[in-house]
Design a protein around this motif. Sequence first.
Motif, short mmCIF file in Angstrom:
data_model
loop_
_atom_site.label_atom_id
_atom_site.label_comp_id
_atom_site.label_asym_id
_atom_site.label_seq_id
_atom_site.Cartn_x
_atom_site.Cartn_y
_atom_site.Cartn_z
N MET A 18 0.85 -1.19 0.00
CA MET A 18 0.00 0.00 0.00
C MET A 18 0.89 1.24 0.00
SD MET A 18 -3.41 -0.54 0.30
CE MET A 18 -4.65 -1.68 0.96
N ILE A 19 0.59 2.17 -0.88
CA ILE A 19 1.21 3.49 -0.83
C ILE A 19 0.12 4.48 -0.45
CG2 ILE A 19 2.23 5.36 -2.18
CD1 ILE A 19 3.81 3.39 -3.73
N ALA A 20 0.33 5.19 0.65
CA ALA A 20 -0.61 6.21 1.11
C ALA A 20 -0.08 7.57 0.70
CB ALA A 20 -0.79 6.13 2.63
N VAL A 21 -0.89 8.33 -0.02
CA VAL A 21 -0.54 9.69 -0.43
C VAL A 21 -1.48 10.63 0.32
CG1 VAL A 21 -0.16 11.25 -2.37
CG2 VAL A 21 0.11 8.78 -2.69
N ASP A 22 -0.93 11.48 1.18
CA ASP A 22 -1.71 12.37 2.01
C ASP A 22 -1.45 13.82 1.61
OD1 ASP A 22 -2.38 10.06 3.39
OD2 ASP A 22 -0.79 10.34 4.89
N GLY A 23 -2.49 14.64 1.70
CA GLY A 23 -2.33 16.05 1.40
C GLY A 23 -3.67 16.73 1.21
N ARG A 50 6.66 25.78 -8.72
CA ARG A 50 6.27 26.64 -7.61
C ARG A 50 4.75 26.61 -7.41
NH1 ARG A 50 9.83 32.23 -8.24
NH2 ARG A 50 11.89 31.26 -8.11
N HIS A 51 4.35 27.03 -6.23
CA HIS A 51 2.93 27.17 -5.89
C HIS A 51 2.18 25.84 -6.00
CE1 HIS A 51 3.92 31.38 -6.14
NE2 HIS A 51 4.15 31.31 -7.45
N THR A 52 2.84 24.77 -5.67
CA THR A 52 2.16 23.47 -5.60
C THR A 52 2.26 22.96 -4.17
OG1 THR A 52 4.18 22.32 -6.25
CG2 THR A 52 2.62 22.88 -8.01
N ALA A 53 1.14 22.56 -3.63
CA ALA A 53 1.13 22.07 -2.25
C ALA A 53 1.84 20.72 -2.18
CB ALA A 53 -0.31 21.93 -1.75
N PRO A 54 2.71 20.52 -1.18
CA PRO A 54 3.41 19.23 -1.07
C PRO A 54 2.46 18.13 -0.61
CG PRO A 54 3.91 20.61 0.82
CD PRO A 54 3.09 21.46 -0.11
N VAL A 55 2.83 16.90 -0.93
CA VAL A 55 2.08 15.74 -0.46
C VAL A 55 3.05 14.83 0.28
CG1 VAL A 55 0.34 15.82 -2.29
CG2 VAL A 55 2.44 14.51 -2.64
N ARG A 56 2.51 14.03 1.17
CA ARG A 56 3.32 13.07 1.92
C ARG A 56 3.05 11.68 1.37
NH1 ARG A 56 2.13 12.41 8.17
NH2 ARG A 56 0.26 11.43 7.30
N VAL A 57 4.14 10.93 1.13
CA VAL A 57 4.03 9.59 0.57
C VAL A 57 4.59 8.60 1.59
CG1 VAL A 57 4.68 8.06 -1.30
CG2 VAL A 57 4.24 10.47 -1.77
#
Length: 681
Positions: free
Chosen positions: A590-595, A666-673
């Motif tokens: 499973m890969i969880a991508v949060d944001g 630029r101006h892109t919100a980061p996501v956590r993987v």
Amino acid sequence: MTTTHPVTRVPAAVAPVARVLPLLGVPHLDREFDYLVPESLSEQARPGTRVRVRFAGRLVDGFLVERASGTDHRGELSWLERVVSTEQVLTPDLLRLVELVARRWVGTRSDVLRLAIPPRHAAAEKSVPEAQPPRGVTAGPVEMPDGWADHPMAARFLEATAAGVPARAVWTVPPGRDWAHALATLADSVRRRGLQVLLIVPDQRDVDRLTSACREVVGGGTAGRDLVADLSAGVGPSARYRRWLRAVRGHARIVVGTRSAVFTPLPEPGLLVLHDDGDESFVEPRAPYPHTREVAALRSETDGTPLLLSSVDRTPEVAEYVRSGWAHEIRPLPGVVRALAPRVVAVTDADPTQARDVAGGRTRLPAVALTMAREAIDVDAPVLVQVPRKGYIPTLLCGSCRTPARCRRCNGPLRAGRMDAVYGPVDLACGWCGAPDSGFRCVACGSRSLRAGVVGAGRTAEELGRMFPGIRVRTSGGGEMLDSVPASPAIVVSTPGAEPVAEGGYGAALLLDSWALLGRPDLRAVQTALRLWMGAASLVRPAEDGGRVFLSADSESPVAQALVRWDPQGWADRELADRTEVRFPPAVHMIAVDGPAAALAEVLTELRIPDGVEVLGPVDLPAGEELPGQDGIDLPERVLLRIPPPLLDQMCAEVRAVVVGRSGRRHTAPVRVRLDPIHIG
């Protein structure tokens, strides 16, 4: 530390180009950059050393990866500014492992390097002697270590380690066996053949226990201090770096540490041991969030270091290793487990409300449990009582409708300072804001009555003190941790994982409030419960010596039967089969991508998802999960990618490409993987 003056700099005569990995922590800049090596730094600038370079006009730390005679860069190269240390801490094997971990867990190499290599301290480098030449493997027959005579396969495993064969084995610790002493004797056997051993345990308490056992086995005194190094954060950064250098330079032959120690490069690796892989402490809380068990497996595959996974229980992940043939099991002789195991009695306790309702005819401590405790005390043996929560009454419910009691100010959970026999919980206060609440009224039904949801260790100790007058009652857990207790009448109330070792073993163990562990909304709730129960029950004397265990769980449940029969292997095999059927880890990844919701929508649009990979979500971020900077994120969400094992590398590369692309804009919100998060939601 060596620097140069800009006026006198000329390129090195040999291999004037240094390929440097700056520690920037930015995905799209996670690559090597070429710099010119001044002649004055040519001898010091060796592959694996720490350096300082200019990047975007500022000095940054980095590692010199290699020296080259030319460059593909068409512009003018900047100079290598400084060689921080001539110590070659980034070895080729470590660099290869770091690259694999960064690729697998969709992270940056700079983040992994911060986990793998401790910060430098110049004084520590000067205090450690220079590296010793390799000693070579001592020839001769393998001697069976003390405590392993009832495990015949251990001899074959040791023969493989001595021959340099990348053997991988799984050992389930028999009940009552001192795992620390057993691993220490095994490590000493490998050390005596001229090889180094790396032992990884979950926490500082286990580090202290295992280090003490290793030093005692190697001879104690000066030999113990010289040959055994513990890489614990509690000794301070300078001492930890010095001990790490002793391992890297070959002086320390047995190294004990927690999760980050799994990266420690050893010049003569002979054995890597990881104990208790089911402990959640092995999940790194910092990016890229690797699991120590999987890093150890990667290391064993890449550099051929023999690997031993030991534990009192068996996780489905390790069961998959055994099922696939990737690892082999070191089993004891027939009858050993049965002879060492205590007698386990489980009861029907499926309804937690009735289980704590005295008026319903059932109590939290039934007669069978109290009888076990009294019989143990009568023979001057201590009694262990395990409760899932610390404190007094951590959870309060409405006495009528069982709705959790909440603060009227912030909606936090209400806590009770003490419990009155007539009036119930008193001295109420919020567990979040601390506001007192003297006039509780349930928001669901309007009732003013309260009852205990989960009774903590403090309340349990108070109840047992009244039941067993004249018997000392001690608690272990939270801020008060006991390492051991003497062989005398006493009751030890402990939270899971904080159980002290009893001299000669406990006479009885009472495992209470099982529903609190089994009822958690988590994929690994049952797995964790069995691990904690077996850890406590293994401290009890064998059944033939009077050892008894009471488990407040349904005796017909598979997990209770696994403890009654002392069969963690069978339970793990069945759990693995069940998870395979419904496509849960470890049968799949499973890969969880949060944001933020908008960011996840962009990720799903950009992501190239191969056939066979299933997208689940997006859904709200699970309760208890937090994102860095979450206060500024409106409605964080999670997307899950369910991936068959053959497609894992491809899917990780696809996700990494998207993360790198977003990082460069630029101006892109980061996501956590996160790969295979412990708590899926």
